[in-house]
Design an enzyme around this catalytic site. Sequence first.
Site, PDB file in Angstrom:
ATOM      1  CG  HIS A 467      -1.508   1.165   1.276  1.00 50.79           C
ATOM      2  ND1 HIS A 467      -3.355   1.049   1.156  1.00 50.79           N
ATOM      3  CD2 HIS A 467      -0.877   2.426   1.861  1.00 50.79           C
ATOM      4  CE1 HIS A 467      -3.625   2.379   1.121  1.00 50.79           C
ATOM      5  NE2 HIS A 467      -2.378   2.937   1.568  1.00 50.79           N
ATOM      6  CD  GLU A 468       1.816   3.957   3.716  1.00 51.25           C
ATOM      7  OE1 GLU A 468       1.887   4.293   2.769  1.00 51.25           O
ATOM      8  OE2 GLU A 468       0.663   3.978   4.305  1.00 51.25           O
ATOM      9  CG  HIS A 471       0.196   6.460  -0.912  1.00 54.35           C
ATOM     10  ND1 HIS A 471      -0.747   6.891  -1.156  1.00 54.35           N
ATOM     11  CD2 HIS A 471       0.059   5.604   0.258  1.00 54.35           C
ATOM     12  CE1 HIS A 471      -1.669   6.787  -0.486  1.00 54.35           C
ATOM     13  NE2 HIS A 471      -1.063   5.941   0.782  1.00 54.35           N
ATOM     14  CG  HIS A 474       0.184   8.526  -6.625  1.00 54.73           C
ATOM     15  ND1 HIS A 474      -0.682   8.837  -5.992  1.00 54.73           N
ATOM     16  CD2 HIS A 474       0.019   9.670  -7.391  1.00 54.73           C
ATOM     17  CE1 HIS A 474      -1.745  10.023  -6.765  1.00 54.73           C
ATOM     18  NE2 HIS A 474      -1.178   9.867  -7.620  1.00 54.73           N
TER      19      HIS A 474
HETATM   20 ZN   LIG Z   1      -3.121   5.410   1.767  1.00 52.18          ZN
END
Ligand SMILES: [Zn+2]
Length: 684
Positions: A467-468, A471, A474
């Site tokens: 998940h991280e 990010h 991104h």
């Molecule tokens: Zn998040």
Amino acid sequence: MTNPLLAPWTAPFGLPPFADVRPEQFAAALVEAMARHLAEIEAIAAAAAPTFENTIAALDRSGRDLVRIESLFWNLTSSETSPALQEVQRAMVPQLAAHENRVRTDAGLFARIDALHARRDALGLDPEQRRVLERFHLDGVRAGARLAPAAQGRHAEIVRRIAELMTRFGQNLLADESAFKLVLQSDADFAGLPEFVRAAARQAALDRGVADGAVITLSRSLIVPFLTFSERRDLREAAWRAWTSRGEHDGASDNRAVAAEILQLRLEQARLHGFASFADYALSDTMAQRRDAVTALLERVWQPALVRAEEEREALAAIALSRGESATIEPWDWRFYAEKVRRVRFDLDDAEVKPYFSLEAIVAAAFDCAARLFGISFVERRDLVAYHPDVRVYEVRGASGPIGVFLHDNFARPTKRSGAWMSEYRTQSRNDGAPVLPIIVNNNNFAKAAPGEPTLLSFDDARTLFHEFGHGLHGLLSNVRYERLAGTSVLRDFVELPSQLFEHWIDEPEVLKRHARHHRTGEPIPDALIAKLRRARHFNQGYETLRYTASAIVDMAIHARASSEPVDIVEFERAELARIGLPHGVGVNHRLVHFQHLFSGGYAAGYYVYLWAEVLDADGYDAFVEAGDPFDPAVAHRVARFIYSAGNSIEPGAAYRAFRGRDAVAEPMLRERGLLESVATVAT
Ligand SMILES: [Zn+2]
């Protein structure tokens, strides 16, 4: 005698001078950097007739010294803080908030932005230029640039005070978390705990200076396994109560009045902008736009999750009875009995799974997925040292050279706040002549193994890491001209799309076969174990959905209050949970008294965004499923172009449509949570 923060940063890639930085240098450096920024703003305001270039592009380039020092400061206060740094934080954060507000509402500057905005159709702007102009204009409006002078002054004071209170909220929480330790001594205290929990608890004791012992701290990677495995109901209860009462203790670290004052100020701020509640004000700058859109989504999962959780509770009660224990499931029992049901029903044992999920292997898996999807590679630079010896530094390379730097800070320690997050030391842009490469950090809070032993993750931990890392991608893949639009600077209910989308790859059997290898033998995870993991996927999703959704509903409800009377947040929360009928045994672990997302982060009236983005990520990942290949090059190309690298340069709805060819639908999200069947049950 020169302050290394203000001198040019000459380390490779412009990394901060970590080794030379001292807490006492920050205040002077920040003050000086704010003054430099104001001088730049004055120069922009005094320039000839406003053009896009001399106003908007110049504004986007301004304040770079402040941004780099402030980024370092924020990152250190989150990941490696100290009493000295916390003191600087208390003194400087309100000033920094006031500074940002002052820049955004500067009369000379805003008049120019406003004039350009009024003529935006006639300026011959390309889509990204138009979008950054609109963004800066909205930033000014939301900071109060259009308010009458008295209201503007009050607005600035509110912003400053909220920043001060949010700092205190976070520091109070860290104090409560650092203070707590459940010391395990006798053999009986360890009953039920698998070896990995014992080892992590021994290591935590060492880290905290407890000789010859083992301690359970409030770090998720210790407390959650403890609640899952400990046979000692009394200790589970003690741990649960400590975990869920953080911020609710009389004395210096009490967050109740702090949160209540923040709420009161937020309402006043919203009213100055002409909104009835803070929720309405916050939502006006999101994809959702309106409260009823959020409520409709939350209700869509709430009812089926209630049905599912009741089935789950019955299964837990049955297993408790079969063990001759009480059938009443308390919040500190749910995970414990759920684990027992998981073993019986799915023959799945966390301790059997973990050896295949060493931190090393899962990091390699994340890097490999990024390589296969986006053609980038992560090259460790052991010669580059960050702010703590545990932080690993990687140069990130694209097809034609470096595209950024990635710092990976994976372990819990007393100087780091709880949770997992991505942040930036530098944001990507191409508005300065030479391209500015991003410097991105991922923080996790995994319990570190004893020296020489591999750190083993649970499947949930592995998902968090992905998940991280989503990010992180991104930020790293960002490819826009203007910093204001780069990377994660998207609308709040879009920001969890790249992260949650990336979680799907750790579910892929092919990825697991390749990377989830036994840390001792190197054997890939057996097919049978993958099959078990997949079969168990929907198990306990009623519980998980209720816990999350309850927190999102409470967040929205308390920020939708239109009364300026001070609120008793504990009573409000109790009443709201009773109103929506949260089952007793579920219990929330994001209580308002320690809800950092709302009171020391950027998610006020925004905890719903995870579910909002989940509609997008579940539907979005289906594009790969439909293509028949989790690494399908055409789909990967579109997701890179419109989601991971576009930042906020495209309106999010349009970006999603450009990637997917249509709007998202909610069914894939419900299916993934195993809630579609229950929907049918409710409907008939
Ligand atoms: Zn998040």
